[in-house]
Scaffold this active site. Structure first.
Site, PDB file in Angstrom:
ATOM      1  N   ASP A 329      37.639 -18.708   3.790  1.00  6.95           N
ATOM      2  CA  ASP A 329      37.266 -19.121   2.479  1.00  6.95           C
ATOM      3  C   ASP A 329      35.841 -20.300   2.178  1.00  6.95           C
ATOM      4  O   ASP A 329      36.241 -21.239   2.766  1.00  6.95           O
ATOM      5  CB  ASP A 329      37.793 -19.185   1.179  1.00  6.95           C
ATOM      6  CG  ASP A 329      38.536 -17.777   1.375  1.00  6.95           C
ATOM      7  OD1 ASP A 329      38.060 -16.932   1.448  1.00  6.95           O
ATOM      8  OD2 ASP A 329      39.389 -17.636   1.157  1.00  6.95           O
ATOM      9  N   ASP A 629      43.366 -16.492  -0.850  1.00  9.75           N
ATOM     10  CA  ASP A 629      44.286 -17.681  -1.570  1.00  9.75           C
ATOM     11  C   ASP A 629      45.215 -16.912  -2.420  1.00  9.75           C
ATOM     12  O   ASP A 629      45.858 -17.029  -3.049  1.00  9.75           O
ATOM     13  CB  ASP A 629      43.776 -18.750  -2.050  1.00  9.75           C
ATOM     14  CG  ASP A 629      43.156 -19.200  -2.182  1.00  9.75           C
ATOM     15  OD1 ASP A 629      42.237 -17.543  -2.937  1.00  9.75           O
ATOM     16  OD2 ASP A 629      42.091 -19.982  -2.948  1.00  9.75           O
ATOM     17  N   ASP A 633      43.583 -10.773  -2.568  1.00  8.19           N
ATOM     18  CA  ASP A 633      43.447 -11.352  -1.255  1.00  8.19           C
ATOM     19  C   ASP A 633      44.597 -11.036  -0.077  1.00  8.19           C
ATOM     20  O   ASP A 633      44.593 -10.211   1.022  1.00  8.19           O
ATOM     21  CB  ASP A 633      43.562 -13.132  -0.928  1.00  8.19           C
ATOM     22  CG  ASP A 633      42.069 -13.054  -1.216  1.00  8.19           C
ATOM     23  OD1 ASP A 633      40.664 -12.796  -1.903  1.00  8.19           O
ATOM     24  OD2 ASP A 633      41.859 -15.081  -1.312  1.00  8.19           O
TER      25      ASP A 633
HETATM   26  P1  ATP Z   1      35.514 -19.996  -1.824  1.00  2.88           P
HETATM   27  O1  ATP Z   1      35.290 -18.383  -1.812  1.00  2.88           O
HETATM   28  O2  ATP Z   1      34.368 -20.614  -1.749  1.00  2.88           O
HETATM   29  O3  ATP Z   1      36.478 -20.701  -1.934  1.00  2.88           O
HETATM   30  P2  ATP Z   1      35.384 -18.987  -4.574  1.00  2.88           P
HETATM   31  O4  ATP Z   1      35.936 -17.159  -4.225  1.00  2.88           O
HETATM   32  O5  ATP Z   1      36.781 -19.129  -4.829  1.00  2.88           O
HETATM   33  O6  ATP Z   1      34.554 -19.572  -3.432  1.00  2.88           O
HETATM   34  P3  ATP Z   1      34.870 -18.579  -6.999  1.00  2.88           P
HETATM   35  O7  ATP Z   1      35.890 -19.309  -7.634  1.00  2.88           O
HETATM   36  O8  ATP Z   1      35.357 -17.450  -7.266  1.00  2.88           O
HETATM   37  O9  ATP Z   1      34.280 -18.460  -5.526  1.00  2.88           O
HETATM   38  O10 ATP Z   1      33.752 -18.901  -8.061  1.00  2.88           O
HETATM   39  C1  ATP Z   1      32.539 -17.666  -7.341  1.00  2.88           C
HETATM   40  C2  ATP Z   1      31.277 -18.486  -8.645  1.00  2.88           C
HETATM   41  O11 ATP Z   1      32.229 -18.501 -10.242  1.00  2.88           O
HETATM   42  C3  ATP Z   1      31.968 -19.741  -8.842  1.00  2.88           C
HETATM   43  O12 ATP Z   1      30.178 -20.175  -7.781  1.00  2.88           O
HETATM   44  C4  ATP Z   1      31.208 -20.507 -10.117  1.00  2.88           C
HETATM   45  O13 ATP Z   1      29.704 -20.400 -10.760  1.00  2.88           O
HETATM   46  C5  ATP Z   1      31.816 -19.514 -11.015  1.00  2.88           C
HETATM   47  N1  ATP Z   1      33.005 -20.313 -11.280  1.00  2.88           N
HETATM   48  C6  ATP Z   1      34.034 -21.021 -10.635  1.00  2.88           C
HETATM   49  N2  ATP Z   1      34.833 -20.704 -11.074  1.00  2.88           N
HETATM   50  C7  ATP Z   1      34.731 -21.359 -12.959  1.00  2.88           C
HETATM   51  C8  ATP Z   1      36.228 -21.474 -13.784  1.00  2.88           C
HETATM   52  N3  ATP Z   1      36.688 -21.788 -13.640  1.00  2.88           N
HETATM   53  N4  ATP Z   1      35.105 -21.280 -14.669  1.00  2.88           N
HETATM   54  C9  ATP Z   1      33.913 -20.015 -14.864  1.00  2.88           C
HETATM   55  N5  ATP Z   1      33.044 -20.237 -14.151  1.00  2.88           N
HETATM   56  C10 ATP Z   1      33.816 -20.567 -12.542  1.00  2.88           C
END
Ligand code: ATP
Length: 888
Positions: A329, A629, A633
């Site tokens: 990730d 996490d 997943d």
């Molecule tokens: P990574 O795989 O890099 O850890 P992730 O899969 O956890 O990232 P997410 O946290 O799902 O990625 O975020 C995807 C998108 O959702 C981000 O690019 C952002 O635009 C949006 N996002 C992330 N966190 C929030 C939040 N708390 N509230 C609203 N939108 C969010």
């Protein structure tokens, strides 16, 4: 409370009243008093196997059975000393195994405790994380998807909360929860207002009041135990057991042949011939091998824990050593997950935000400063702070985030713009919410404005928010939304590696607005660009992977352009090939494998994509480590060869599904674990490579003596002595070998490659020959000097010990490593081992008790020199041969 009320039949407010709650949670004083009254929130640990059972298990091995039989028959034939010494060897072997395995099991248990679950609670109005063990009745616990319910809770608030209660009820479907009381007679599975300890939150969120802890929980009452007894068994140790059976069969066959030869070919008496056979069996059986292999594995697990990788399933140690692809990730694993808003895009222009970390001070520089620009930024920051669950806290003088770091960064932005977040949250109370969801990539909240109207706020991934808006804010007013311009602005922020978030708002009473779940006609307030710097060490670790022939793939929910920029910063590739989740959806399984193999970055993915990627990569023959996490997943983590969960950030569900948990969530830790995994495998190979020739050489010498009609050059008792001291003091040192410098500069081991390669077989034969030559050379040299048989045998024993030392020192060295004298005894364990063996030899040669028991003679300087030279010769020949061929 002496008699427990039926919590499920009481209204939530009544339960709160009974536990004296005021909505702000307990004070430290109350927590302490209740802990004294109710004890820790812990279930009794599963019982360990009893000592005698574990001791007996040490003898449960075909190799040992043969030796036990040999001891019994020797005793029947009147060879009491031989029987006693065989017994002593077996006892000592069992004792070493028992102690080492016991220590390993304890260490594994201690390691497991490192990842004991935490619980989010409200105490004195503050949200904090505490070890689940420290919960007391009356605590207010916050539940989120992926959590393990830490105690029995009476739910006070729920938002689409669904819990997997299969642990208690066996029912695999998740149960929707609510806060309303249920009938007194409702069975366990229908008490929808309770959440039970040990069950898993599958979706939604909620708040509950602890009503029972530890053994008083439902789980405690039915006596189910969480966690299982640590097992030191792995496919490799089982493979070793199979190998032990094969070796035993081979030795028994050889012994029968030898017995026949002795009786009919050489005219030995039956009992005399039997003792020769015992000598052969004792010489050839690598009785210490199974224990040393297990211990090597356990040492590896402990080393990994020191490097912050916690092994939950022992077989993962082996798989780690063979990993050929790591899918990681981005956020938090490759990057720090310490976010800071660095820029904002408004309809009035670009804004640069200065500052460091979560400290709520920093500059705000407008590209075109104007009254409209200031108002636009103000509106954006206000919405971002309200549609937000994080908190900023000042601890020991520094600011830190509680909750999602991205949301905390938005609070910092609000403070920098001059907003008082606490006051705003009171003035604009939240009426409803749809929490952030990685699948939808947005979060929605509904507020009451100070003027009375309801206000919807949405923040999320730009393309998602853009699909909901009709207008864009401009100063205090608004104008029609320009998709092309905003897409360009998004791209500009993302190409700098910034995580981009769009924020929109809308009046609830506007006729055009739909339901909270899917509003439309919103007004876009602007974009924020958040920096999330790559972790120090991640770049180096990725370069290390490349040297080690391991591919690294970045998987992220982020925008493709952001992901590409970060991939470049991390050195993943100069021109990373980026694939988006949608493209993955469009591919058939067959095409997917090739795409997965050749791409480095997967953006805008969901957890379901992870599972498909793991399967696709595995179909190309790769051994895949996958990080995760979230609650979704879990299937990918289970399916991967090595599922890696995040210890700090990960949900309980992910940790339970994973094989390895990273205490520090750091990508570099995975690479360290892979290095340790490779080292374990190398060390096991070394243990086998060292044990087999040493035992085989002794057996060859006995067979050789019988074939040419010489008296046995060593007695069975003496062979036992050699095996005893060398297996314990020398063989075990190989279990502790540290990773060699070159461990990570060669490609991964091929999956399914056998431990006993033809190369190892050839080397074993060569060494058996070498040992036999050494034995006869020393024997004949001593006889030629006029010494008696006992003297010659003593010298042979001593020479064998030196040959084993010489071989051990050579096995430790890699053929790719230059031969430096300083490396020979480089580790304290090896120094202790060699010293220990030599001290035992001094006793063997010069103490009268030993001289009597083993029929030994006090060797002189010349004998020592010759024995030492034999050892040196073995070392030299093995070194020459392995450097010639380039492997052990
Ligand atoms: P990574 O795989 O890099 O850890 P992730 O899969 O956890 O990232 P997410 O946290 O799902 O990625 O975020 C995807 C998108 O959702 C981000 O690019 C952002 O635009 C949006 N996002 C992330 N966190 C929030 C939040 N708390 N509230 C609203 N939108 C969010």
């Amino acid at each position: 409370m002496s008699t427990e009320p039926a919590w499920h039949a009481l209204p939530a407010a009544e339960v709160e009243r009974l536990w004296g709650g005021d909505g702000r949670g307990l004070s430290p004083h109350e927590v302490q008093a209740r802990r004294q009254e109710h004890g820790a929130n812990r279930l009794p640990a599963p019982p360990r196997r009893r000592l005698w059972r574990r001791a007996l298990a040490q003898f449960n091995n075909p190799l040992i059975h043969v030796l036990l039989a040999a001891a019994a028959v020797s005793a029947c034939l009147g060879h009491a000393v031989d029987a006693l010494v065989i017994g002593a060897v077996l006892l000592l072997n069992a004792l070493v195994g028992l102690i080492q395995e016991g220590r390993a099991e304890q260490a594994l248990e201690a390691i497991r405790r490192l990842i004991d679950p935490q619980a989010a609670v409200i105490r004195q109005g503050q949200r904090c994380l505490v070890p689940a063990e420290e919960l007391v009745p009356g605590d207010r616990v916050l539940l989120a998807a992926g959590d393990r319910v830490p105690a029995d809770l009476r739910l006070l608030a729920c938002h689409q909360l669904r819990i997997d209660e299969s642990l208690l009820t066996g029912e695999s479907l998740t149960v929707a929860k609510h806060v309303e009381a249920v009938a007194l007679q409702a069975p366990l599975a229908e008490r929808r207002c309770l959440a039970y300890s040990g069950t898993m939150v599958a979706a939604g969120s909620g708040t509950g009041l602890v009503v029972a802890t530890g053994e008083r929980t439902e789980l405690g009452r039915i006596g189910r135990l969480l966690g299982s007894v640590v097992s030191l068994q792995t496919p490799l140790t089982r493979q070793m057991e199979g190998f032990a059976t094969q070796v035993t069969t081979a030795i028994l066959m050889a012994s029968l042949g030898l017995f026949g030869l002795a009786v009919w070919g050489r005219g030995y008496a039956w009992d005399e011939a039997f003792m020769v056979v015992v000598g052969l069996a004792v010489a050839a059986i690598p009785e210490g091998l199974p224990a040393v292999v297990t211990i090597t594995m356990a040492v590896g697990v402990q080393r990994m824990a020191q490097r912050r990788a916690i092994i939950r399933h022992l077989p993962a140690v082996e798989a780690l050593g063979a990993v050929s692809v790591i899918c990681a990730d981005k956020t938090g694993t490759l990057t720090c997950n310490e976010m800071m808003v660095q820029a904002a895009e408004l309809s009035t222009g670009h804004v640069e935000i200065g500052g460091a970390g979560y400290e709520p001070v920093g500059s705000v520089r407008f590209e075109q400063a104007s009254h409209d620009a200031r108002i636009s930024l103000h509106r954006l920051a206000l919405a971002a702070a309200l549609c937000n669950d994080a908190e900023l806290q000042q601890r020991h003088g520094s600011w830190c985030a509680q909750g999602d770091p991205l949301e905390a960064a938005l609070l910092v932005l609000a403070a920098k713009v001059g907003l008082d977040v606490a006051a705003l949250r009171q003035a604009w109370p939240r009426l409803a919410e749809i929490p952030f969801d990685g699948q939808r990539r947005d979060m929605t909240t509904l507020h009451r404005r100070p003027e009375g109207q309801e206000w919807i706020l949405v923040k999320g991934a730009p393309e998602r928010v853009f699909s909901l808006v009709a207008h864009e804010a401009h100063g205090a007013g608004q104008r029609l939304f320009d998709l092309v311009a905003w897409t360009r602005r998004t791209h500009r922020l993302a190409s700098q590696g910034l995580r981009v978030l769009a924020v929109a708002s809308g009046e609830r009473d506007e006729a055009s607005l739909g339901a909270l779940e899917r509003p439309s006609g919103l007004t876009l307030l602007g974009l924020v660009g958040l920096i999330d710097p790559p972790r120090t060490g991640a770049r180096l670790a990725i370069a290390g992977c490349r040297r080690a022939g391991i591919q690294v793939k970045m998987i992220t929910g982020d925008h493709a352009v952001t992901a590409e920029a970060i991939a470049r910063q991390l050195g993943l590739s100069e021109h990373p090939r980026v694939v988006e989740g949608q493209q993955l959806d469009a591919r058939e399984e067959t095409d997917l494998a090739e795409l997965a193999r050749t791409s480095e970055v997967f953006a805008r993915t969901t957890p379901e994509h992870k599972l498909r990627l793991v399967q696709a990569l595995q179909s190309t023959g790769a051994i895949v480590a996958m990080t995760g996490d979230g609650v979704n997943d879990a299937p990918a983590l289970k399916r991967a060869d090595v599922g890696v969960a995040m210890g700090a950030r990960g949900t309980e569900v992910a940790k339970q599904a994973a094989h390895v948990v990273l205490a520090d969530d750091n990508f570099a830790t995975i690479v360290a674990a892979v290095q340790e995994g490779r080292t374990v495998y190398d060390n096991i190979t070394k243990v086998i490579a060292w044990t087999l020739p040493a035992n085989g050489g002794e057996a060859f010498a006995i067979i050789g003596a019988l074939l040419v009609g010489l008296p046995l050059p060593v007695t069975p008792l003496q062979i036992l002595w050699i095996n005893l001291i060398t297996a314990v003091a020398l063989g075990l040192t190989l279990a502790f070998e540290p990773p060699a410098g070159e461990t990570m500069s060669r490609p991964p081991r091929l999956p399914g490659a056998p431990l006993l390669t033809p190369r190892l077989g050839r080397q074993t034969l060569l060494l058996c020959g070498l040992f036999s030559v050494g034995v006869f050379a020393v024997y004949l040299w001593e006889i030629s000097r006029g010494h008696d048989l006992s003297w010659a045998r003593t010298a042979v024993v001593h020479a064998l010990v030196w040959m084993e030392i010489g071989f051990l020192l050579s096995v430790r060295l890699s053929p790719r490593q230059p031969l430096r004298p300083a490396d020979l005894l480089a580790t304290p364990v090896v120094r202790c081992g060699v010293l220990g063996v030599l001290l035992c030899q001094l006793a063997f040669l010069y103490l009268p008790l030993f001289q009597q028991a083993f029929a030994t003679r006090p060797l002189g300087a010349q004998d020592w020199l010759v024995c030492w030279l034999t050892g040196l010769a073995v070392f030299a020949v093995v070194e020459w041969e392995k450097r010639r061929l380039g492997c052990i």
